[in-house]
Design an enzyme around this catalytic site. Structure first.
Site, PDB file in Angstrom:
ATOM      1  N   LYS A 196      31.383  31.732  43.720  1.00 30.10           N
ATOM      2  CA  LYS A 196      32.828  31.661  43.960  1.00 30.10           C
ATOM      3  C   LYS A 196      33.171  31.930  45.437  1.00 30.10           C
ATOM      4  O   LYS A 196      32.318  32.432  46.189  1.00 30.10           O
ATOM      5  CB  LYS A 196      33.524  32.659  43.038  1.00 30.10           C
ATOM      6  CG  LYS A 196      33.330  32.342  41.552  1.00 30.10           C
ATOM      7  CD  LYS A 196      34.129  33.301  40.675  1.00 30.10           C
ATOM      8  CE  LYS A 196      33.912  32.956  39.204  1.00 30.10           C
ATOM      9  NZ  LYS A 196      34.817  33.726  38.323  1.00 30.10           N
ATOM     10  N   ARG A 247      27.004  40.670  39.089  1.00 28.40           N
ATOM     11  CA  ARG A 247      28.382  41.186  39.118  1.00 28.40           C
ATOM     12  C   ARG A 247      28.410  42.705  39.293  1.00 28.40           C
ATOM     13  O   ARG A 247      29.272  43.230  40.002  1.00 28.40           O
ATOM     14  CB  ARG A 247      29.120  40.742  37.855  1.00 28.40           C
ATOM     15  CG  ARG A 247      29.510  39.259  37.930  1.00 28.40           C
ATOM     16  CD  ARG A 247      29.912  38.732  36.592  1.00 28.40           C
ATOM     17  NE  ARG A 247      30.537  37.416  36.662  1.00 28.40           N
ATOM     18  CZ  ARG A 247      30.768  36.668  35.580  1.00 28.40           C
ATOM     19  NH1 ARG A 247      30.432  37.097  34.384  1.00 28.40           N
ATOM     20  NH2 ARG A 247      31.339  35.486  35.706  1.00 28.40           N
ATOM     21  N   ARG A 303      23.667  33.961  32.073  1.00 34.05           N
ATOM     22  CA  ARG A 303      24.764  34.897  31.795  1.00 34.05           C
ATOM     23  C   ARG A 303      24.275  36.346  31.829  1.00 34.05           C
ATOM     24  O   ARG A 303      25.005  37.249  32.244  1.00 34.05           O
ATOM     25  CB  ARG A 303      25.443  34.566  30.465  1.00 34.05           C
ATOM     26  CG  ARG A 303      26.281  33.285  30.568  1.00 34.05           C
ATOM     27  CD  ARG A 303      26.897  32.889  29.254  1.00 34.05           C
ATOM     28  NE  ARG A 303      27.981  33.764  28.852  1.00 34.05           N
ATOM     29  CZ  ARG A 303      29.230  33.690  29.305  1.00 34.05           C
ATOM     30  NH1 ARG A 303      29.558  32.771  30.214  1.00 34.05           N
ATOM     31  NH2 ARG A 303      30.161  34.512  28.882  1.00 34.05           N
ATOM     32  N   TYR A 360      39.837  25.464  35.005  1.00 28.65           N
ATOM     33  CA  TYR A 360      40.122  26.619  34.137  1.00 28.65           C
ATOM     34  C   TYR A 360      41.221  26.316  33.118  1.00 28.65           C
ATOM     35  O   TYR A 360      41.892  27.241  32.639  1.00 28.65           O
ATOM     36  CB  TYR A 360      40.516  27.827  34.991  1.00 28.65           C
ATOM     37  CG  TYR A 360      39.324  28.567  35.586  1.00 28.65           C
ATOM     38  CD1 TYR A 360      38.308  29.076  34.777  1.00 28.65           C
ATOM     39  CD2 TYR A 360      39.234  28.789  36.959  1.00 28.65           C
ATOM     40  CE1 TYR A 360      37.231  29.765  35.317  1.00 28.65           C
ATOM     41  CE2 TYR A 360      38.153  29.474  37.511  1.00 28.65           C
ATOM     42  CZ  TYR A 360      37.155  29.961  36.683  1.00 28.65           C
ATOM     43  OH  TYR A 360      36.089  30.652  37.207  1.00 28.65           O
ATOM     44  N   HIS A 371      30.186  32.251  38.443  1.00 20.85           N
ATOM     45  CA  HIS A 371      30.651  31.737  37.147  1.00 20.85           C
ATOM     46  C   HIS A 371      29.468  31.082  36.454  1.00 20.85           C
ATOM     47  O   HIS A 371      28.601  30.506  37.112  1.00 20.85           O
ATOM     48  CB  HIS A 371      31.757  30.688  37.347  1.00 20.85           C
ATOM     49  CG  HIS A 371      32.054  29.908  36.090  1.00 20.85           C
ATOM     50  ND1 HIS A 371      32.935  30.366  35.134  1.00 20.85           N
ATOM     51  CD2 HIS A 371      31.551  28.739  35.624  1.00 20.85           C
ATOM     52  CE1 HIS A 371      32.960  29.493  34.129  1.00 20.85           C
ATOM     53  NE2 HIS A 371      32.134  28.503  34.401  1.00 20.85           N
ATOM     54  N   GLU A 407      31.813  21.219  31.936  1.00 25.29           N
ATOM     55  CA  GLU A 407      31.922  21.780  33.290  1.00 25.29           C
ATOM     56  C   GLU A 407      31.025  21.029  34.284  1.00 25.29           C
ATOM     57  O   GLU A 407      31.416  20.814  35.431  1.00 25.29           O
ATOM     58  CB  GLU A 407      31.574  23.272  33.257  1.00 25.29           C
ATOM     59  CG  GLU A 407      32.621  24.088  32.512  1.00 25.29           C
ATOM     60  CD  GLU A 407      32.384  25.593  32.567  1.00 25.29           C
ATOM     61  OE1 GLU A 407      33.286  26.323  32.163  1.00 25.29           O
ATOM     62  OE2 GLU A 407      31.297  26.031  33.014  1.00 25.29           O
TER      63      GLU A 407
HETATM   64  P1  CMP Z   1      34.859  33.345  34.891  1.00 27.20           P
HETATM   65  O1  CMP Z   1      33.648  33.719  34.145  1.00 27.20           O
HETATM   66  O2  CMP Z   1      34.738  32.312  35.958  1.00 27.20           O
HETATM   67  O3  CMP Z   1      35.985  32.867  33.841  1.00 27.20           O
HETATM   68  C1  CMP Z   1      37.370  33.036  34.043  1.00 27.20           C
HETATM   69  C2  CMP Z   1      37.685  33.799  35.281  1.00 27.20           C
HETATM   70  O4  CMP Z   1      38.990  34.331  35.367  1.00 27.20           O
HETATM   71  C3  CMP Z   1      36.784  35.020  35.328  1.00 27.20           C
HETATM   72  O5  CMP Z   1      35.447  34.663  35.561  1.00 27.20           O
HETATM   73  C4  CMP Z   1      37.454  35.834  36.432  1.00 27.20           C
HETATM   74  O6  CMP Z   1      37.148  35.352  37.724  1.00 27.20           O
HETATM   75  C5  CMP Z   1      38.937  35.531  36.181  1.00 27.20           C
HETATM   76  N1  CMP Z   1      39.657  36.622  35.512  1.00 27.20           N
HETATM   77  C6  CMP Z   1      40.625  37.364  36.075  1.00 27.20           C
HETATM   78  N2  CMP Z   1      41.099  38.258  35.216  1.00 27.20           N
HETATM   79  C7  CMP Z   1      40.433  38.113  34.072  1.00 27.20           C
HETATM   80  C8  CMP Z   1      40.494  38.776  32.813  1.00 27.20           C
HETATM   81  N3  CMP Z   1      41.344  39.760  32.563  1.00 27.20           N
HETATM   82  N4  CMP Z   1      39.643  38.358  31.851  1.00 27.20           N
HETATM   83  C9  CMP Z   1      38.766  37.340  32.089  1.00 27.20           C
HETATM   84  N5  CMP Z   1      38.684  36.673  33.275  1.00 27.20           N
HETATM   85  C10 CMP Z   1      39.509  37.068  34.262  1.00 27.20           C
END
Ligand code: CMP
Length: 159
Positions: free
Chosen positions: A30, A123, A106, A70, A136, A147
Site C-alpha cells: 500500500k 502488519r 495472509r 474496495y 493487502h 482482484e
Molecule cells: P485490507 O485488508 O486492504 O481491506 C480493507 C481495508 O480497509 C483494510 O485492509 C484497511 O486498510 C482498511 N480499514 C480501515 N479501517 C478498517 C476497519 N475498521 N476494518 C477493516 N478494514 C479497515
C-alpha cells in the site's frame, strides 16, 4: 462376503495436505509501505516464503479506481478514508502464486488490525494503524480472481 475397502490415492496424507493446491492471490504494498521504503522488505519476505511472483507493477490509483477495488466495503464507515488513502500515492500490485498461497500470505501479513496481528508478521512489525496496514491480500479464491483481473490482464501474468 468380506467387503474390500478401496484405499483412495494419497489416503496417507492428512486432510490439510490433501487440500493444498496451487493458487494465485493479489498482493498490494500500500502507499504507506511504498512511501516508507518497505517494498524491499515485503518482497524479501514473499521470496523467503517461496511464493512465485507471477506479475508485478507500480501503480497510482485514482480515487475512483480505489473505490472500485474496495466496492465490497462501500457501506462501511471507513470506505471514504481507505479509498482516499489507497489513492494517496504509488502502490505495488503483485500476483503471487504457490500452493495454498492465499492462506499462507495472509498468515505472513497478519491480522488487519496490527494490534491483533501475530508476532513477526508484516502488519505487526510495520503497520501504524488499522487503515495504514502496509499490505493487502485476497481473502478467498473467488476474491483473488476478481482482484487479479482488476489490475492485470492475462498477458501480464507469467507462468
Ligand atoms: P485490507 O485488508 O486492504 O481491506 C480493507 C481495508 O480497509 C483494510 O485492509 C484497511 O486498510 C482498511 N480499514 C480501515 N479501517 C478498517 C476497519 N475498521 N476494518 C477493516 N478494514 C479497515
Amino acid at each position: 462376503m468380506a467387503e474390500t475397502m478401496i484405499k483412495p490415492e494419497n489416503s496417507d496424507l492428512t486432510t490439510k495436505e490433501r487440500i493444498r493446491s496451487v493458487e494465485k492471490t493479489l498482493s498490494i504494498i500500500k502507499p504507506d509501505g511504498v512511501s516508507r521504503g518497505l517494498v524491499g522488505e515485503v518482497i524479501k519476505q514473499l521470496e523467503a516464503a517461496k511464493f512465485q511472483i507471477a506479475a508485478m507493477k507500480l501503480i497510482h490509483m485514482t480515487k475512483a479506481q480505489a473505490e472500485g477495488f474496495y466496492a465490497v466495503h462501500k457501506e462501511r464507515p471507513f470506505f471514504d478514508s481507505v479509498t482516499t488513502f489507497m489513492s494517496s500515492g504509488p502502490a505495488v500490485v503483485m500476483v503471487l502464486k504457490g500452493e495454498n498461497v492465499i492462506a499462507e500470505y495472509r498468515e505472513i501479513m497478519g491480522a488487519t488490525d496490527h494490534k491483533k496481528a501475530a508476532e513477526g508478521t508484516i502488519r505487526k512489525n510495520y503497520a501504524t494503524d488499522i487503515e495504514k496496514n502496509v499490505v493487502h491480500g485476497s481473502d478467498s479464491p473467488e476474491t483473488a480472481a476478481l482482484e487479479i483481473s482488476y489490475f492485470f490482464n492475462r498477458f501480464e501474468l507469467v507462468d
